[in-house]
Design an enzyme around this catalytic site. Structure first.
Site, PDB file in Angstrom:
ATOM      1  N   HIS A 162       0.846  -1.188   0.000  1.00  0.00           N
ATOM      2  CA  HIS A 162       0.000   0.000   0.000  1.00  0.00           C
ATOM      3  C   HIS A 162       0.886   1.245   0.000  1.00  0.00           C
ATOM      4  O   HIS A 162       1.832   1.339   0.784  1.00  0.00           O
ATOM      5  CB  HIS A 162      -0.907   0.008   1.220  1.00  0.00           C
ATOM      6  CG  HIS A 162      -2.079  -0.914   1.081  1.00  0.00           C
ATOM      7  ND1 HIS A 162      -1.947  -2.284   1.136  1.00  0.00           N
ATOM      8  CD2 HIS A 162      -3.391  -0.665   0.887  1.00  0.00           C
ATOM      9  CE1 HIS A 162      -3.130  -2.844   0.984  1.00  0.00           C
ATOM     10  NE2 HIS A 162      -4.029  -1.885   0.827  1.00  0.00           N
ATOM     11  N   LYS A 187     -14.028   5.479   5.122  1.00  0.00           N
ATOM     12  CA  LYS A 187     -14.280   6.480   4.086  1.00  0.00           C
ATOM     13  C   LYS A 187     -15.763   6.503   3.717  1.00  0.00           C
ATOM     14  O   LYS A 187     -16.324   7.540   3.361  1.00  0.00           O
ATOM     15  CB  LYS A 187     -13.426   6.179   2.857  1.00  0.00           C
ATOM     16  CG  LYS A 187     -13.539   7.201   1.733  1.00  0.00           C
ATOM     17  CD  LYS A 187     -12.376   7.099   0.772  1.00  0.00           C
ATOM     18  CE  LYS A 187     -12.347   5.779   0.041  1.00  0.00           C
ATOM     19  NZ  LYS A 187     -13.372   5.683  -1.026  1.00  0.00           N
TER      20      LYS A 187
END
Length: 901
Positions: free
Chosen positions: A138, A564
């Site tokens: 990531h 999110k």
């Protein structure tokens, strides 16, 4: 050496280097900026203006140098703090001996013994014990591997310098070496000139395996063995229970740079490291085991093994002739020669072709003779020389770490859609209802596989997916299934998503014992996950597949996208309830469940103290099986220093063992607490989504009030910043979302909505009761304190000034400021703390000391953003120079806050 002395030493070295390699004048500018930032934090009303004037006066080159100075300073201070922590751990271990340290493996075993866990219960727990850390690429590690390795060397020198028994001559030599390393660090470009290839990320992961994990993981095994010998002498330690896996080179979700050829090359790199490390270690062991057959005769099994290997290779025959009475040296030399031969295998080529081939060596080929030697040696010698080698063989095998395969559900589904259209089975599989898809997939899985071409995909994307499954089969056939981890389906929303993967695997002949892992990421997906699993577990053909998987199912939950999607409180509560419900479904169907936690580095992405997080999981959801991601910058932060790596690993193991205790009482959560959490989650979600998704112009505010565009330009990872070419919040990846808010000191994803949610509950006594008696709730609020203390609304206001629409900026920032104040007040009221992080004074002090050094980087970042956005040509050489400075500030702020995304 005290922490303050280490910081002073490193600061002096850096200051001298800046004066020497840049100029005394530049060092003077840096010092004025630092002093102004410190005065501003001290309450000097004029300091903010002075700091602004100093920063605005910097030309681009001076801004670069000053940014580099603060960034390098943070890297060095982090080393000093790590070195100090290492020495504290050593002192504590010494003072407690023979008692174990808190949160250690020994402490867990001692606690279980004190809680009356029987020998039989302990054996069952350890038989099921499985902990796996999954390294991912990531894109949150803003530093180059070159920089990380330099810092490791400086850290090693600092540790040597801190020793009590070094001479004046040694001190001088070490300090000179440290000075040279810092010079080298100063003259090294911080940012990558090109985006790293997927294989570069693979090599970075392997760098940490070789430099830290290879020796540290066996130490954790030894810790468990020693603790069992003290408290459970009749329990047989498991031979293989703590492992590594990786997504680097296997995670193709939204990353077109990861192809089946890259995956094949990744597996070669994995195997190459294991083969070479084992070869080197066995060769060294052969020299050490110079035991005479006259003093320690070999067992008949060892003699028979040697005879079975004749005729010997020329080099090994020479060793036998030269050391005729040393059979143990001979056995290990033979194994070393076998590994040298195996290293010549052209693995990538072999994987991508279809001609018959078999691996030259397998793990059992090494384990059997080494175990024979171990059984024949005196116990002290076996424990000293052989046990670690056996542990390394069990942990790393000939594959180093399992490679997971991850892809987005629609990619798998569209491949099935194309193939079924080509077979004239259906023309619109993707357009069918879920019920119809399930029915068709069940029919296809119950029927013989059709005759298919080697490339049945009509589009390049489907052809690549088919080639991936062919590669999985080839790997398993030639080198063994242990090389590969599960197939992870991201954005999994239906049972048919899982069955599509099973169909592709069956039609390519690699379905047997293939772990298929649904990843539930959004709030809605977490809520529907139990019903999806219920549907699968009641489907006879899927249960038949699970039989080949030892009746085990792994389920992954995503911390980033859920945050999110629904905000901090809703994400935490949905993840908790999701785990509860998934566990209940698995227990109902007698399925052995492993929950795979997709955690990131920041609080918003599931970060925070690992031991505390594990202990706060729902009762019954672990049961000795635990898997989690170690992402981006957390790999370097946790595993650069071997002793701190050991500490982090033992804390994970401690938490898993205690959370899995047969003696642990499962206390029911009071209905009133659940009702409060339901209410707060909905209120928080509504508040969060109103701001992020319901406020006109919010995306523009986000773009202008954070360095989002510059982060997307950075060469951090091989993966694009968004799944599609879109500026929508729902399309942008969670990492740049969190990264951008962290840089601009809003840190919004780690707290927004919690204040309104807490304020909606009028019974503060109830909330305090929840905080004091419910690990989940306490952990959520304690983590929020970390997010709040790293946020800074005054610094954030500098970024707000960059937003062209002043009315929009004022409206949104007013909402954020009010929620921040509300959240801080509410959290402190419930926790009983006077200030944020009162319960963690060391961390609290570290944040307060760092702020005057982080603030100048934010001021410079804002000024450079203002300049680059004012340019008529955003791709000019001037823009590149400004972005280089911005990149340095991004590195520095991340190092100062010890977080990126």
């Amino acid at each position: 050496m005290e922490l303050s002395a280490s910081i002073h030493l490193l600061g002096d070295i850096l200051g001298n280097i800046i004066s020497e390699l840049e100029s005394p004048e530049l060092f003077g500018i840096e010092e004025r900026i630092r002093a102004a930032a410190k005065d501003r934090r001290g309450g000097n009303a004029d300091a903010r203006h002075q700091l602004t004037v100093e920063v605005e006066a910097l030309d681009t080159d001076s801004a670069r140098a000053v940014s580099a100075a603060f960034t390098t300073y943070f890297d060095l201070i982090n080393l000093a703090e790590e070195n100090h922590r290492v020495h504290q751990l050593r002192e504590k271990e010494t003072s407690l001996h023979p008692k174990p340290q808190d949160e250690s493996v020994g402490a867990a075993i001692e606690t279980l013994k004190n809680n009356s866990v029987s020998t039989e219960q302990m054996q069952r727990l350890l038989n099921d014990l499985s902990i796996e850390l999954v390294l991912t690429a990531h894109p949150t590690e803003a530093r180059r591997r070159t920089v990380v390795s330099k810092l490791q060397r400086i850290g090693h020198l600092l540790d040597r310098l801190s020793g009590n028994r070094i001479s004046t001559r040694e001190y001088k030599k070490i300090r000179e070496g440290m000075y040279a390393e810092v010079v080298s660090l100063w003259l090294t470009d911080r940012h990558r000139s090109t985006r790293p290839a997927a294989t570069d990320e693979v090599r970075t992961g392997l760098y940490f395996v070789e430099s830290v994990f290879w020796d540290t993981l066996p130490e954790i095994y030894a810790d468990l063995n020693q603790a069992l010998a003290s408290h459970y002498p009749n329990v047989v330690p498991p031979s293989s229970w703590l492992h590594l896996a990786s997504w680097m080179g296997g995670d193709r979700d939204g990353n077109p740079n990861v192809t089946h050829k890259i995956t094949a090359e990744t597996l070669r790199l994995h195997r190459g490291l294991a083969v070479e490390n084992h070869r080197r270690i066995l060769q060294d062991l052969a020299r050490r085991l110079s035991l005479s057959n006259r003093r320690l005769p070999p067992s008949p099994e060892i003699s028979a093994w040697i005879e079975s290997r004749r005729p010997l290779p020329p080099h090994v025959k020479f060793i036998e002739e030269r050391y005729a009475a040393e059979p143990y040296r001979l056995v290990l030399s033979l194994l070393s020669a076998d590994l040298a031969d195996a290293s010549q295998d052209e693995m990538t080529t072999r994987l991508l072709e279809r001609t018959p081939h078999q691996a030259r060596i397998n793990l059992q080929h090494l384990l059997n003779p080494v175990e024979l030697i171990s059984n024949n040696l005196p116990e002290a010698l076996a424990l000293d020389k052989i046990q670690k080698v056996l542990n390394q063989l069990h942990i790393f095998g000939l594959h180093t770490m399992r490679l997971d395969i991850r892809e987005e559900s629609t990619r798998f589904n569209s491949t099935v859609d194309e193939i079924l259209r080509a077979l004239k089975i259906t023309t619109d599989f993707m357009g069918m209802t879920e019920e119809a898809r399930l029915k068709l997939l069940a029919q296809l899985l119950s029927s013989p596989a059709p005759e298919l071409s080697s490339n049945p995909g009509a589009t390049p994307a489907s052809a690549e997916t088919w080639a991936l499954f062919q590669l999985i089969k080839r790997v398993r056939d030639v080198y063994g299934r242990e090389l590969l981890g599960p197939v992870v389906i991201s954005m999994c929303r239906y049972g048919s998503d899982v069955l599509c993967v099973l169909l592709l695997a069956r039609w390519t002949g690699c379905d047997n014992n293939l772990q298929i892992v649904p990843l539930f990421e959004t709030i809605e997906d977490l809520k529907t996950a139990p019903s999806i699993l219920e549907e699968l577990f009641t489907l006879p053909l899927y249960r038949e597949h699970l039989v080949s998987c030892m009746n085990a199912q792994m389920v992954m939950i995503g911390y980033s996208d859920s945050n999110k999607d629904g905000g901090y409180v809703m994400a935490n509560w949905a993840l908790y309830q999701g785990q509860e419900n998934i566990t209940q479904v698995a227990q109902k169907h007698n399925i052995s469940l492993t929950i795979f936690h997709g955690r990131g580095g920041t609080i918003a992405r599931g970060g925070g103290p690992a031991n505390r997080a594990i202990r706060a999981q729902p009762p019954g959801s672990i049961n000795g099986r635990f898997r989690l991601t170690e992402q981006g910058e957390t790999i370097a932060a946790r595993y650069s220093n071997p002793e701190l790596a050991h500490r982090h690993l033992e804390q994970i193991v401690n938490a898993v063992l205690l959370a899995s205790s047969p003696a642990k009482l499962e206390v029911a959560i009071p209905p009133s607490w659940r009702k409060v959490m339901d209410q707060m989650a909905e209120i928080s979600r509504s508040n969060y989504r109103q701001l992020v998704y319901g406020t006109p112009g919010f995306i523009d505010f986000w773009r202008y009030a954070t360095p989002l565009d510059e982060i997307k330009r950075m060469h951090i990872g091989s993966r694009p910043a968004a799944r599609t070419q879109s500026g929508e919040v729902s399309k942008i990846r969670a990492i740049p979302w969190v990264f951008s808010w962290m840089q601009s000191r809003f840190n919004l994803p780690g707290w927004f909505g919690l204040g309104t949610a807490l304020h909606s509950i009028k019974d503060n006594g109830l909330l305090r009761d929840m905080y004091q008696n419910w690990a989940f709730f306490k952990t959520m609020l304690d983590n929020t304190e970390m997010s709040l203390i790293k946020a800074d609304m005054e610094i954030a206001s500098l970024y707000v000034e960059l937003v062209p629409d002043k009315d929009l900026a004022g409206t949104i920032f007013n909402s954020i400021q009010n929620e921040y104040a509300l959240t801080k007040t509410a959290v402190l009221s419930i926790s009983g703390h006077t200030n944020l992080l009162d319960a963690e004074p060391i961390t609290q002090n570290a944040v307060q000391l760092r702020n005057p050094y982080i603030d100048p980087l934010n001021y410079i970042q804002v000024e450079m953003l203002r300049r680059v956005r004012a340019l008529t040509d955003p791709e000019s050489a001037e823009a590149d120079a400004l972005r280089e400075v911005i990149g340095l500030t991004i590195n520095g702020i991340a190092a100062g806050l010890r977080n990126t995304g």
